[in-house]
Every structure is written in structure tokens, then in C-alpha cells.
Scaffold this motif. Structure first.
Motif, PDB file in Angstrom:
ATOM      1  N   TRP A 189     -47.215  87.328  61.341  1.00 39.30           N
ATOM      2  CA  TRP A 189     -47.428  87.823  62.895  1.00 39.30           C
ATOM      3  C   TRP A 189     -46.890  89.118  63.234  1.00 39.30           C
ATOM      4  O   TRP A 189     -47.238  89.891  64.177  1.00 39.30           O
ATOM      5  CB  TRP A 189     -46.828  86.779  63.937  1.00 39.30           C
ATOM      6  N   GLN A 190     -45.883  89.451  62.539  1.00 32.62           N
ATOM      7  CA  GLN A 190     -45.319  90.794  62.744  1.00 32.62           C
ATOM      8  C   GLN A 190     -45.388  91.811  61.630  1.00 32.62           C
ATOM      9  O   GLN A 190     -44.842  93.125  61.757  1.00 32.62           O
ATOM     10  CB  GLN A 190     -43.623  90.573  63.130  1.00 32.62           C
ATOM     11  N   ARG A 191     -46.493  91.677  60.713  1.00 33.12           N
ATOM     12  CA  ARG A 191     -46.436  92.764  59.606  1.00 33.12           C
ATOM     13  C   ARG A 191     -47.069  93.840  60.191  1.00 33.12           C
ATOM     14  O   ARG A 191     -47.932  93.895  60.914  1.00 33.12           O
ATOM     15  CB  ARG A 191     -47.158  92.059  58.588  1.00 33.12           C
ATOM     16  N   GLY A 192     -46.671  95.058  59.619  1.00 32.56           N
ATOM     17  CA  GLY A 192     -47.158  96.342  59.973  1.00 32.56           C
ATOM     18  C   GLY A 192     -46.653  96.826  61.219  1.00 32.56           C
ATOM     19  O   GLY A 192     -46.587  98.080  61.499  1.00 32.56           O
ATOM     20  N   MET A 193     -45.523  96.135  61.956  1.00 33.71           N
ATOM     21  CA  MET A 193     -45.101  96.472  63.213  1.00 33.71           C
ATOM     22  C   MET A 193     -44.059  97.298  63.124  1.00 33.71           C
ATOM     23  O   MET A 193     -43.688  98.084  64.119  1.00 33.71           O
ATOM     24  CB  MET A 193     -45.235  95.038  63.885  1.00 33.71           C
ATOM     25  N   PRO A 247     -39.689 101.530  59.758  1.00 33.22           N
ATOM     26  CA  PRO A 247     -38.741 101.677  58.725  1.00 33.22           C
ATOM     27  C   PRO A 247     -37.078 101.518  59.157  1.00 33.22           C
ATOM     28  O   PRO A 247     -36.768 102.822  59.479  1.00 33.22           O
ATOM     29  CB  PRO A 247     -39.039 102.468  57.526  1.00 33.22           C
ATOM     30  N   PHE A 304     -57.471  87.400  64.176  1.00 31.41           N
ATOM     31  CA  PHE A 304     -57.836  88.481  65.083  1.00 31.41           C
ATOM     32  C   PHE A 304     -57.801  88.035  66.573  1.00 31.41           C
ATOM     33  O   PHE A 304     -57.168  88.842  67.215  1.00 31.41           O
ATOM     34  CB  PHE A 304     -59.465  88.810  64.717  1.00 31.41           C
ATOM     35  N   ASP A 305     -58.291  86.972  66.940  1.00 31.71           N
ATOM     36  CA  ASP A 305     -58.413  86.464  68.302  1.00 31.71           C
ATOM     37  C   ASP A 305     -56.946  86.260  68.896  1.00 31.71           C
ATOM     38  O   ASP A 305     -56.744  86.607  70.148  1.00 31.71           O
ATOM     39  CB  ASP A 305     -59.148  85.139  68.597  1.00 31.71           C
ATOM     40  N   SER A 349     -54.290  88.229  68.455  1.00 29.27           N
ATOM     41  CA  SER A 349     -53.176  88.988  68.324  1.00 29.27           C
ATOM     42  C   SER A 349     -53.892  90.501  69.071  1.00 29.27           C
ATOM     43  O   SER A 349     -55.274  90.375  69.311  1.00 29.27           O
ATOM     44  CB  SER A 349     -53.181  89.595  67.009  1.00 29.27           C
ATOM     45  N   GLN A 350     -53.330  91.561  69.137  1.00 30.12           N
ATOM     46  CA  GLN A 350     -53.724  92.732  69.831  1.00 30.12           C
ATOM     47  C   GLN A 350     -53.286  94.036  69.079  1.00 30.12           C
ATOM     48  O   GLN A 350     -52.109  93.768  68.696  1.00 30.12           O
ATOM     49  CB  GLN A 350     -53.701  92.698  71.247  1.00 30.12           C
ATOM     50  N   TRP A 351     -54.101  95.090  68.798  1.00 23.88           N
ATOM     51  CA  TRP A 351     -53.201  96.299  68.270  1.00 23.88           C
ATOM     52  C   TRP A 351     -51.975  96.689  69.225  1.00 23.88           C
ATOM     53  O   TRP A 351     -52.066  96.728  70.450  1.00 23.88           O
ATOM     54  CB  TRP A 351     -54.357  97.090  68.157  1.00 23.88           C
ATOM     55  N   VAL A 352     -50.902  96.985  68.415  1.00 29.34           N
ATOM     56  CA  VAL A 352     -49.857  97.520  69.095  1.00 29.34           C
ATOM     57  C   VAL A 352     -50.128  99.012  68.999  1.00 29.34           C
ATOM     58  O   VAL A 352     -49.894  99.589  68.065  1.00 29.34           O
ATOM     59  CB  VAL A 352     -48.587  97.398  68.267  1.00 29.34           C
ATOM     60  N   THR A 353     -50.321  99.657  70.249  1.00 23.70           N
ATOM     61  CA  THR A 353     -50.539 101.181  70.203  1.00 23.70           C
ATOM     62  C   THR A 353     -49.392 101.841  70.662  1.00 23.70           C
ATOM     63  O   THR A 353     -49.341 103.267  70.340  1.00 23.70           O
ATOM     64  CB  THR A 353     -51.708 101.510  71.015  1.00 23.70           C
ATOM     65  N   ASN A 354     -48.402 101.247  71.206  1.00 24.96           N
ATOM     66  CA  ASN A 354     -47.260 102.330  71.448  1.00 24.96           C
ATOM     67  C   ASN A 354     -46.196 101.518  71.775  1.00 24.96           C
ATOM     68  O   ASN A 354     -45.509 101.521  72.660  1.00 24.96           O
ATOM     69  CB  ASN A 354     -47.703 103.050  72.774  1.00 24.96           C
TER      70      ASN A 354
END
Lengths: 473, 473
Positions: free
Chosen positions: B64-68, B71, B438-439, B441-446
């Protein structure tokens, strides 16, 4: 054909925005929310739009040897690579197709092919690769790989007198081949650039470098070469020049803002300052450098010194894939172990900029492609954010760079021409390619190398490795 | 259901052989050319058959937290990880499904899930993951991730007195939860093992370790924990124990031939000797170690010392994918830059053995799976050698390990049950899973982190990093 990508997610200064992107005559003419439809509509919903990446260093013919050569350092690996019979130009055509397909399906829209050629059939070889790239539609920079010194000369002598059989093609013949290739194939307006690309100091005389620089100046072409990939090459440069390889290339006039240098693993701080000053580009091939044990290039130092960096896959015999997203992932996270201060680490957004704009800059074409900028050519990639490997939804670029996207490329355009749709290449028949690669190869079930043995003893002695022979350690 | 895989390529001592493989009652009963057909026929032509790999360390809820998370080193990364609201068990079910799917489609047949739980709903959390693994059919080792010390205690004090808020769950409660989990869910004959798995010395008291060892002895269960992932942990161990973490674990009786230890980046030669002596297993998570800048684990030293090694992906917030083939590739080639003598480098065949048999050995189950051996359970993977990413045909294992296979897994069996056919999972609906992820989650934009700031100043001071705050450097 003009088109408008509608409602795609694009990165902006703070996060992301949903925008439309109009493309007219192959160029981006507008990027903003809710634009009028121009030309065909492309559905960008739940997709991420990025500039195409540059596979800034590869050797497409090595696809025929991928998976085959055991883990050995470059100087032995290359002896084994050369053991294979020369390929015919039709094989070069197929491996260029394969290289283009893998590059496109991992986010690349340009490839720099440091092209191994069939000896004596150089122009046919170049023609074969150019034909493949034109058919697929990828932007291609073809640098015929040319040397004028024999392979044995690439290992430091260590003070021992050694005899070398002269290389098969003279310096002047190589220059003549390159000039003819430029006249026949260099068509930058059609996405094909021929670039002078000596193999590297380990196999090239000053005369070869100078002849290539002269052609680069005459036709305004980017320059490309291998530079200090291994410790052995660093030793060799000092034996050969009495100074560092970078100093020598600067003296020759090889370094400029349209010069890209593959590998750059063994540079010191003075060398880095020269790259920054001359605006030359480092092409980082992280996977190949690991596979061959060449070392970890000091990429964070380059970035902090203001040196432009690009990413490459390198040839498939030293990587053994042309997956640019893999090179970008490893090429960014690898360096976190080289600098304890995480404030210096490359972020996923920085990695994307290196992969796209860094690549274009290294070819002297940053004004023409490499970013989502009005006025630039439309070298674009649309990623499907509903792909399992990019879910759940978090930060799209974080997922793309730090994850392992699998078939996540939905569409690709090069100079405004669409060549990937719904994840499939539309310009060539990939099933035919697959069948051709299958039919022209056979599984290697018990390979024995003979060439490595010929150079191994000298290599181990010069590199101060224990003497026992392979297999008896 | 009994079956016979016909005419598949398998590795043998010298190269490869084309064989048939008979599976009866979930076990391999014969491997030889031209066997009689037993049960259903499976076409193995132009396919490579290997034992399934073990994803020997992961945390499925991190999907659920990948990519977020940007580094940053572990000690800061984990503060950010914990910033998220606790997940509900239904989310844990979905991320376990996703982890199983990605593992299976990259050659894995077993997963070791060091499972993050919803506080106060521990048994529901374990039930959710177990349900997912049973539905998919992957072999699962579920180790509830349990600590009894608070996060702030995981950073070395550096001699500065610090106050810690006690951890929310007591040592005895944790031990009771684990015992109940064993009673409810431990069904080794059905492919589900519960394993005692304290978080690691940085967050666990000796009482917790000892309670878990006692349960491991009582129920004959493998043990698992994090060990010396970062330099900070190495410092902390000396503060806490006055000796190395490995010496302390040995004194506690935690190390045996059914103990696996995730990471093992910061061990010295004396520690390595203890691992060899106790027959404990190192689980190598190369991608996570790079992503968090933890360091390069001395894997070649482990192998030379006779220490068993396995590969893991680690949780998707620190990798951020569960592609086991990627972990195997990087986990083998990475070490070529740590030892100049290429005779010590891991070959693709050795990497396959680490991934399969090494994983099974670390769980104390090498007699039951992990190799193509008559009598073992049929945890098998069939790779499609006509896949473009494995062409042209050269050395199949070289292509698989050193290349970048894309959708190359054709079929997977776990304990003789087929769960992947023609590259697709047959036991669950992956499109539904995708839509669910998909449903929910939401893109984290900032995204802005607040938790990192709370621990960063102390971390930088203890680790001797310059003082400026992030963003002002």
C-alpha cells in the motif's frame, strides 16, 4: 498526424496535474488543462505522460550473445565475445529490431547504438541497423564501433614487452567507412543520426580519434566513445599517455557539449572537473558495470559537480536485456550505498530527468526533445497506471522508477508518430521477429571457452590476482 | 491431480537435458527422458523447468505504500512508513494477494511474510493474510511482525539520555498472540506455516526473543528476524549488549539451522563464523538494501564461509516490487564489484540454487522442496523459452538470471497444484484484485512528511551527518 492526448497525468513543480497535450506536425504545441481537440483524440485518463527516455549506450548485435558469457571482467568477457563467428548483416537487422522493441517497451524513444559490424561488410552492417530502426520508427544514433588496435593491446602491459598482431582495418580505412556512412545514412530530419564513435582509448590510436573529431566538426555530429570502464583501462591510459585518459581526450579536443562517454567508472576528482568544464556527458550503464564487476561509477559526484548524466543499458551480452526502466532503477538506487548522506541521493524525479533530458543533452539535442516542453518534438511515452505493477495508486513516478513495471507502457510516439498502441508495437510484426530469433539460434547446453584461456594468465598477473587457473581454485 | 511434464529442458551437471517429470500425489516421482504418461500431460517443449524460488523475506502490507516514500535511510523511512493510518484486515488480504501474484509470476512458489498487523486486531490481520495465501495457493510462511519496544528506541542514543513511550503491546501479549496464531493457522500439511519472527534487536527485548524461541521449540517452527540491516543497528547492538548482535543472538539460542535472518549487511568475520557454525541462513534483500542505502551485504564472504543464503524482495515500500527474478539478478551481479577476483563471483546457476534450495534450507524444509529431486514436493515453475525476453536461444539459466524476463513464467505448481497456466493465475481473479487496489487508493500528488522531521535531527547527530535540515542544504 496531429493529435491531442486528453486528461493525462503529468509531473509539475509541485506534484502532478491532469492536462491535455496538443501535437501538431510532430511537435508539442500546447500543454494545459481542457484544451480544444486538435486532430485525433487519445485517451490519457489514468495514464502518466512522460518524455521518452534515451537508451544512451548499447551495442545491438550483442543480443545474439545475451545470457551466454559467464560472469567475468570486461577484458576476459570481450575475448569470449569475439570468439563467436562474425554475424551476417541480416542478423544485425534482427538484433537492432529486438533492441528497438525492448527499448520502446521500457520507456525509451531513442537509442544510441555503438554498432559492432561484420568485418569487411561495414556499410552493409550499418545499412541493416538503420533499416531496422527506420522500420520500427525509433530515433536512432548509430555510431559504427571502430578501433585500429588489436584486442590484446587493451590489457595493460604491466611493463612486460608484448607483441600485437596489427588490427585488420587501417585507421584511414575506418575514417573512410565512417565518412561514407555519414553520406549515405545520416538523415537527422528523419530521426537517424550517424555519430563518430571510436571504441575507446584501449583500442584506438590518436589518429583515429582525430579523424573522427574532424568528421564530427565537418558535419556537426555528436561524438561518443567508451571511457574508463575498468581499472585495467585506467592503468592502460597511464601506460599509454602518461596522464589520465580524460586529460588526454581533452587535449585531443574530443570533449564538448555534444560528446557522450560510456561508463566513466574510474575517474578522479580532477577528471570530473574536466568533464564539468567541457560539458561532456557521462552515460551510466549500471547493470553492465555490475555484471562485469567494473565498479560503481561515481554518479552522485558527477551530479553534484554539474556533469550531465544519461542512462544506457549497454549491449545485451553485458547486461543482458534492453530494459531501460531497470537501468534507471538500479542506476539511481545503487548510489545510495556510496554516500551516507541521503540528501545527496537521486530522487525518482531526478532519475526521470537524467533518463530523458540528460540523454538528449548528451547528443546535443536538448532543444529538440527530452522534456514535455512546448516547441519540442513529440517523443512521448504514456504509461498505464491501472497496470498491476503500478498499483495501488501512490506516487506515479515513484512507482515507475522504484518498482518493477511490467508491460506498463501503453503508447509511444517518436517525432509525433505513434509506434506503440495498447502496449504493442504497431510498426513491425514482433511475433515474426520472435520466431526469427528462435529459428536462428540454439540453446547452448555446455559451452566451453577457449579464448579466455589465451589472455587470462597475463590478465591475472597484471591485475595482481592469484595465479591458479580457473576451475582449480 | 497427477500429471507428467513432457519434454522440458532441465539443468543437469553438464548443461541441460530434455526430460519428462512425473508428479503423483503432489510429489515428484520420476525425472528421466521418455517416461510413460502418468495423469494429465503437460507440454514442456521449448520450456525450462526449475524448482520454485522462495521469496524469503517480505512484508506484504507495504504494498500500500510502494512508490511513495522518498529515498531515505531505514531509520527515517520507517518513521514515514508508520505515519500512515493503520490498515484494515481487508486491505491486508488484498496486499497479500498482490504479493503472492507478483511472487508467482516471477518464479516464486513460497513467500515468507513478516506480516505487519493492525494494532489490536492481530489475529484478524493474520487470518486475512492466511486467507489470501490459501486462495492463491502459494506456500506461505507467515511471521507476525512483533516488537515490544517503541520506534524511537531503534536509533542509537549516542550516549544521550532519551525517554521512550512504552510500546502499545506488552511482551506477554505478543507471545500470547503468536501462540494463538499457531493454534489457529499453522497447517504445514496445507502449505501454511506460522513462524515466530520478532522484528529485530532494534525493537525487541530479550524476553520477546526468548518467548518466541520457546514457541519455536514447542511446535518445531522455523525462526525469522531482521539482523543488522543498517550501520545504526550495528551501533545500537553494541550500546545495548556490549557485544555484536550475532554473539547476543547466539547466546539467546536464537540461531540454528531453521533460523533465517533478513539483511545481514553489517556483520564482521567473527559474526560470519558464528552463522556458519550455527547453520543459520542469511536472507539477502539486495534491492531494499540499495533503496534504503543500508549497504551491500557481504554475500560472497557468506558463500565462501559456507553460510546458507536465500533471496528476498523485502516489503514493497523499500523495494518497491515483489519481482523475485529482479532480486536474484541484482543479488548476484551486485557482488561482482565487491571482490576483484571473478573466480569468487556467483554464477547464474548458483543464483538459482540460492533462490530455491537456499530458501527451503533457511526454513528447515530442504528435504521437502527446493530442488528437482525425486521424492520432493512439486513446487515447480515452467518458463516459456519462446518469450522475446529469453531470445535468441543461448543459455536458458543465463538468460533468466542475467536478463530481464518479462511475463516469461508459463506455469506454476505448488505442492503439485497448478496455480499458473499460460502465464495467468488461475486460482483468483487478478482483474478484480487490480480494480480493488485501484479503487482503494489515490495518487499522491504532493506528499509532505511530518514524522521524518521528528527523528531527523537526532539521527543526523548520532550518524555524524551535517546539521542542516532537509531542503535547506
Amino acid at each position: 498526424m496531429d493529435f491531442t492526448i486528453q486528461s493525462a497525468l503529468v509531473p509539475v513543480e509541485q506534484g502532478y496535474e491532469t492536462v491535455d497535450v496538443q501535437i501538431v506536425d510532430g511537435c508539442i504545441v500546447a500543454i494545459a488543462p481542457n484544451l480544444n481537440l486538435v486532430g485525433t483524440a487519445v485517451d490519457g485518463r489514468n495514464k502518466l505522460l512522460l518524455p521518452g527516455f534515451v537508451n544512451a549506450h548499447t551495442h545491438s548485435p550483442e543480443m545474439w550473445q545475451r545470457g551466454m558469457i559467464p560472469p567475468t571482467p570486461l577484458e576476459l568477457w570481450i575475448a569470449e565475445l569475439y570468439e563467436f563467428e562474425p554475424l551476417d548483416p541480416e542478423q544485425l537487422y534482427l538484433s537492432a529490431l529486438g533492441t528497438a522493441v525492448e527499448t520502446l517497451l521500457s520507456g525509451g524513444t531513442s537509442v544510441v547504438d555503438h554498432l559492432v559490424m561484420v568485418p569487411g561488410r561495414e556499410l552493409e552492417s550499418i545499412a541493416a541497423a538503420v533499416r531496422a530502426y527506420r522500420e520500427v520508427g525509433i530515433r536512432a544514433f548509430v555510431g559504427p564501433l571502430m578501433q585500429d588496435e588489436p584486442l590484446t593491446a587493451s590489457i595493460p602491459s604491466g611493463g612486460v614487452e608484448r607483441e600485437h598482431i596489427p588490427y585488420q582495418r587501417s585507421t584511414q580505412e575506418s575514417i573512410a567507412v565512417l565518412q561514407e556512412a555519414i553520406l549515405q545514412f545520416h538523415k537527422p530530419d528523419e530521426g537517424i543520426v550517424i555519430l563518430p564513435a571510436p571504441t575507446g582509448l584501449q583500442l584506438s590510436s590518436d589518429d583515429l580519434f582525430e579523424g573522427f573529431i574532424e568528421l564530427s566538426d565537418r558535419y556537426t555530429l555528436p561524438l561518443h566513445t567508451h571511457l574508463l570502464e575498468t581499472k585495467a583501462q585506467q592503468m592502460l591510459a597511464h601506460e599509454k599517455y602518461g596522464c589520465s585518459a580524460v586529460e588526454h581526450l581533452q587535449q585531443l579536443g574530443f570533449l564538448s557539449d555534444r560528446t557522450s562517454l560510456a561508463h566513466c567508472v574510474w575517474l578522479d576528482d580532477a577528471d570530473i572537473a574536466i568533464l564539468a568544464e567541457t560539458k561532456a556527458t557521462v552515460v551510466h550503464n549500471p547493470l553492465s558495470n555490475l555484471r562485469l564487476g567494473s565498479g560503481i561509477a561515481p554518479i552522485l559526484k558527477y551530479l553534484r559537480a554539474g556533469v550531465n548524466v544519461a542512462f544506457g543499458c549497454d549491449g545485451s551480452a553485458s547486461n543482458d536485456s534492453q530494459d531501460l526502466l531497470e537501468a534507471i532503477k538500479i542506476g539511481s538506487i545503487l548510489h545510495n550505498v556510496t554516500d551516507f548522506d541521503y540528501r545527496h541521493w537521486m530522487t525518482p524525479r531526478e532519475a526521470v530527468e537524467v533518463a530523458a533530458l540528460g540523454g538528449a543533452t548528451g547528443l546535443g539535442m536538448a532543444d529538440e526533445f527530452g522534456s514535455l516542453t512546448v516547441g519540442k518534438q513529440a517523443d512521448l511515452v504514456l504509461y498505464d497506471l491501472k497496470n498491476l505493477s503500478l498499483l495501488p495508486r501512490t506516487d506515479p513516478i515513484g512507482l515507475l522508477v522504484l518498482g518493477r513495471p511490467t508491460q506498463a507502457v501503453d503508447s509511444v510516439w517518436v517525432r509525433g508518430d505513434r509506434i506503440v498502441t495498447n502496449g504493442s508495437i504497431t510498426t513491425i510484426n514482433v511475433d515474426d521477429l520472435r520466431q526469427n530469433l528462435f529459428d536462428r539460434s540454439q540453446w547452448v547446453t555446455n559451452r566451453q571457452s577457449t579464448k579466455i584461456a589465451q589472455v587470462e594468465a597475463h590478465y591475472r598477473s597484471v591485475m595482481n590476482l592469484p595465479e591458479q587457473m580457473r576451475g582449480y581454485s
